[in-house]
Design a protein around this motif. Sequence first.
Motif, PDB file in Angstrom:
ATOM      1  N   ARG A  50       0.717  -1.236   0.121  1.00 19.21           N
ATOM      2  CA  ARG A  50       0.091   0.033   0.105  1.00 19.21           C
ATOM      3  C   ARG A  50       0.806   1.413  -0.006  1.00 19.21           C
ATOM      4  O   ARG A  50       0.542   2.184  -0.784  1.00 19.21           O
ATOM      5  N   GLN A  51       1.880   1.393   0.937  1.00 21.51           N
ATOM      6  CA  GLN A  51       2.581   2.665   1.079  1.00 21.51           C
ATOM      7  C   GLN A  51       3.887   2.940  -0.042  1.00 21.51           C
ATOM      8  O   GLN A  51       4.348   3.741  -0.011  1.00 21.51           O
ATOM      9  N   CYS A  52       4.082   1.864  -0.841  1.00 25.55           N
ATOM     10  CA  CYS A  52       5.134   1.990  -1.926  1.00 25.55           C
ATOM     11  C   CYS A  52       4.816   2.870  -3.121  1.00 25.55           C
ATOM     12  O   CYS A  52       3.756   3.153  -3.562  1.00 25.55           O
ATOM     13  N   PRO A  53       5.874   3.913  -2.823  1.00 26.47           N
ATOM     14  CA  PRO A  53       5.617   5.028  -4.140  1.00 26.47           C
ATOM     15  C   PRO A  53       6.079   4.094  -5.315  1.00 26.47           C
ATOM     16  O   PRO A  53       6.863   3.370  -5.493  1.00 26.47           O
ATOM     17  N   ARG A  54       5.341   4.508  -6.465  1.00 27.95           N
ATOM     18  CA  ARG A  54       5.461   4.228  -7.739  1.00 27.95           C
ATOM     19  C   ARG A  54       4.919   5.053  -8.747  1.00 27.95           C
ATOM     20  O   ARG A  54       4.215   5.769  -8.775  1.00 27.95           O
ATOM     21  N   ALA A  55       5.607   5.079  -9.747  1.00 26.54           N
ATOM     22  CA  ALA A  55       5.642   5.982 -11.145  1.00 26.54           C
ATOM     23  C   ALA A  55       5.346   5.009 -12.311  1.00 26.54           C
ATOM     24  O   ALA A  55       6.016   3.975 -12.276  1.00 26.54           O
ATOM     25  N   MET A  56       4.381   5.082 -13.031  1.00 27.56           N
ATOM     26  CA  MET A  56       3.931   4.128 -13.939  1.00 27.56           C
ATOM     27  C   MET A  56       3.459   5.072 -15.376  1.00 27.56           C
ATOM     28  O   MET A  56       2.859   6.164 -15.121  1.00 27.56           O
ATOM     29  N   ALA A  57       4.017   4.377 -16.423  1.00 27.56           N
ATOM     30  CA  ALA A  57       3.566   4.952 -17.745  1.00 27.56           C
ATOM     31  C   ALA A  57       3.501   4.148 -18.753  1.00 27.56           C
ATOM     32  O   ALA A  57       3.811   2.881 -18.745  1.00 27.56           O
ATOM     33  N   TRP A  58       2.464   4.498 -19.295  1.00 24.45           N
ATOM     34  CA  TRP A  58       2.177   3.476 -20.503  1.00 24.45           C
ATOM     35  C   TRP A  58       1.777   4.260 -22.098  1.00 24.45           C
ATOM     36  O   TRP A  58       1.606   5.563 -22.048  1.00 24.45           O
ATOM     37  N   VAL A  59       1.997   3.528 -22.889  1.00 26.61           N
ATOM     38  CA  VAL A  59       1.777   4.057 -24.380  1.00 26.61           C
ATOM     39  C   VAL A  59       0.370   4.319 -24.674  1.00 26.61           C
ATOM     40  O   VAL A  59      -0.537   3.607 -24.201  1.00 26.61           O
ATOM     41  N   GLY A  60      -0.181   5.550 -24.841  1.00 22.41           N
ATOM     42  CA  GLY A  60      -1.331   5.846 -25.245  1.00 22.41           C
ATOM     43  C   GLY A  60      -1.652   6.223 -26.617  1.00 22.41           C
ATOM     44  O   GLY A  60      -0.651   6.480 -27.337  1.00 22.41           O
ATOM     45  N   PRO A  61      -2.980   6.502 -26.882  1.00 24.53           N
ATOM     46  CA  PRO A  61      -3.415   6.847 -28.344  1.00 24.53           C
ATOM     47  C   PRO A  61      -2.409   8.079 -29.007  1.00 24.53           C
ATOM     48  O   PRO A  61      -2.192   8.276 -30.356  1.00 24.53           O
TER      49      PRO A  61
END
Length: 171
Positions: A50-61
């Motif tokens: 729960r407390q884990c910092p995360r940065a997420m990115a993905w390809v979009g249109p």
Amino acid sequence: MRPEPGQVLHFSEDPTITRFVPHVAPTAKQPGAYVWAVGFDRAPDYWFPRQCPRAMAWVGPDTTEADRRWLGAPRVHAVEFAWLARIQSTTLFGYRLPAAPFRPLFDHAVVATEPVEPLGPAEPVGDLLAAHADADIELRLMTHLWGFWDRVIASTLEFSGIRLANASPRR
């Protein structure tokens, strides 16, 4: 772990929840008491302690070819090395909830304003690293998240950051 049609998911390290009651989250930026959940596409955002910092990115249109090449994978989740042991040792549970009482809030979550009971007992998500691999999500370990995060938010990629206040300080 992903929801089936007609379901949404709530993830927790607590396997004993029998009823979800709307509340104001300590990190809330909007008024109102809610039960929070996610659908199929955003479930992987929560395959972390729960407390884990995360940065997420993905390809979009609207992602440019240059940003696709820079990211190097269709979807990337980045965490700091300091969290690896917790990711490997945390037992995370998913609760399947009926989708009917929920409505979209923002572009990543659904919320209910009434109590919701799970459709069954909590289910262990299992190995969180394997969950990412099985979903073809590249999980990157970094010393610090901020360089990656700054580049992502300035790009044409789609993105989400969770618990970034828990990340190591900017240098």
